[in-house]
Design a protein around this motif. Structure first.
Motif, mmCIF file in Angstrom:
data_model
loop_
_atom_site.group_PDB
_atom_site.id
_atom_site.type_symbol
_atom_site.label_atom_id
_atom_site.label_comp_id
_atom_site.label_asym_id
_atom_site.label_seq_id
_atom_site.Cartn_x
_atom_site.Cartn_y
_atom_site.Cartn_z
ATOM 1 N N TYR A 71 0.824 -1.262 -0.050
ATOM 2 C CA TYR A 71 0.118 -0.085 0.084
ATOM 3 C C TYR A 71 0.613 1.340 0.063
ATOM 4 O O TYR A 71 0.362 2.340 0.172
ATOM 5 C CB TYR A 71 -0.991 -0.211 1.278
ATOM 6 C CG TYR A 71 -2.270 -0.793 0.963
ATOM 7 C CD1 TYR A 71 -3.130 -0.565 -0.036
ATOM 8 C CD2 TYR A 71 -2.505 -1.813 1.831
ATOM 9 C CE1 TYR A 71 -4.353 -1.171 -0.021
ATOM 10 C CE2 TYR A 71 -3.571 -2.575 1.819
ATOM 11 C CZ TYR A 71 -4.503 -2.171 0.828
ATOM 12 O OH TYR A 71 -5.865 -2.743 0.462
ATOM 13 N N GLY B 281 -7.220 -5.234 -3.182
ATOM 14 C CA GLY B 281 -6.035 -5.676 -2.512
ATOM 15 C C GLY B 281 -6.395 -7.129 -1.783
ATOM 16 O O GLY B 281 -7.547 -7.277 -1.594
ATOM 17 N N VAL C 271 -1.714 -5.335 -4.271
ATOM 18 C CA VAL C 271 -2.588 -4.281 -4.779
ATOM 19 C C VAL C 271 -2.441 -3.899 -5.921
ATOM 20 O O VAL C 271 -1.522 -3.333 -6.514
ATOM 21 C CB VAL C 271 -2.165 -3.023 -3.800
ATOM 22 C CG1 VAL C 271 -3.119 -1.873 -3.874
ATOM 23 C CG2 VAL C 271 -2.316 -3.556 -2.185
ATOM 24 N N ALA D 68 -7.023 -9.980 -5.467
ATOM 25 C CA ALA D 68 -6.827 -8.413 -5.651
ATOM 26 C C ALA D 68 -7.608 -7.965 -6.765
ATOM 27 O O ALA D 68 -8.324 -7.175 -6.886
ATOM 28 C CB ALA D 68 -5.310 -8.044 -5.668
#
Length: 290
Positions: free
Chosen positions: A132, A181, A201, A283
């Motif tokens: 992230y 994600g 992600v 994801a």
């Protein structure tokens, strides 16, 4: 075995905690949930002369969303992260990881800031923070500074956090639309730490091609790592089963995977590719959801 003697401090403010850390230097350790530090103290791998308990400091237990970021206080527990509607909606890989940490006792007491500061090479959260591109806020005698996750984890239980700094907050930018994600891991059957853990992600363009991808891995080296080879293999492509499998097969490229007590290197490389594929698939599936 019992811990060695220490002096206990319970500061009421961040400034007071920072003053204690600056005063006692390497002889001081911060304690919050205690699930990282106390086992080391009982085994006498850690023998701090001073414990700085931050549980009475207000303002470190909030999860909130601003115009451009989600802010998580350092003393927020894993259980709170796991159950947060905001985290589940905005940062599902973090919610996944929090739900897989240890057991209910650990999740109810352990804190997100403590886990990151401890930087165990098999911890779940560092890989998620890399995926992230999180920012970690630390406060020291000179004030607050912001550290990118990619610069924070530097080795075995080693970070760029200074001895006189207190980790206070984690900030993660609000992901753009069509971003998903996920986190997948193979846990050790006793400790529940990750033998291999992978966070993915992925942001999709209107054409359904991958606009960007960030992949973090934990458990296979002295620190969590971002895997740019997998990211490059996904970016610009429609993420069908073949593309994902081929990209996941590159998950350990550039990493020094060695035989250890967890298993031979070939076994860990196989686990990594399997869990990378699963994390990327989930994801992408979440990115496609309306």
């Amino acid at each position: 075995m019992y811990a060695t003697k220490f002096q206990y401090h319970a500061p009421q403010t961040i400034d007071e905690a920072v003053h204690l850390l600056a005063q006692h230097g390497d002889q001081a350790k911060v304690i919050a949930g205690g699930h990282s530090l106390i086992p080391l103290m009982k085994l006498r791998f850690a023998q701090p002369a001073h414990l700085v308990d931050v549980r009475r400091i207000p303002g470190l237990t909030e999860i909130r969303e601003t115009a451009d970021a989600i802010s998580i206080g350092a003393r927020v527990t894993h259980r709170t992260v796991e159950r947060s509607e905001l985290v589940t909606r905005r940062l599902p890989a973090l919610s996944d990881a929090a739900a897989l940490i240890g057991d209910p006792l650990v999740r109810n007491r352990g804190t997100i800031g403590g886990s990151l500061a401890h930087a165990d090479p098999s911890a779940d959260l560092p890989a998620v923070m890399l995926a992230y591109d999180a920012e970690i806020v630390a406060v020291g005698p000179a004030g607050a500074r912001t550290i990118r996750a990619g610069d924070f984890f530097i080795g075995l239980m080693t970070t760029t956090l200074h001895p006189d700094e207190l980790l206070t907050e984690i900030r993660i930018a609000v992901p753009p639309p069509r971003t998903g994600g996920a986190y997948e891991k193979h846990p050790h059957p006793a400790s529940r730490f990750a033998i291999v853990g992978v966070a993915a992600v992925v942001t999709l363009e209107a054409s359904d091609r991958v606009g960007s991808a960030r992949i973090g891995i934990t458990g296979v080296g002295p620190a969590a790592s971002r895997v740019t080879e997998v990211e490059r293999a996904l970016t610009g492509k429609v993420p069908d089963a073949g593309v994902i499998a081929k990209a996941a097969g590159r998950i350990t490229e550039g990493l020094d995977v060695r035989d250890d007590l967890q298993g031979p290197a070939a076994y860990k490389r196989h686990l990594a590719s399997v869990h990378a594929r699963r994390a990327i698939e989930r994801a992408v599936e979440r990115a496609r959801q309306p």
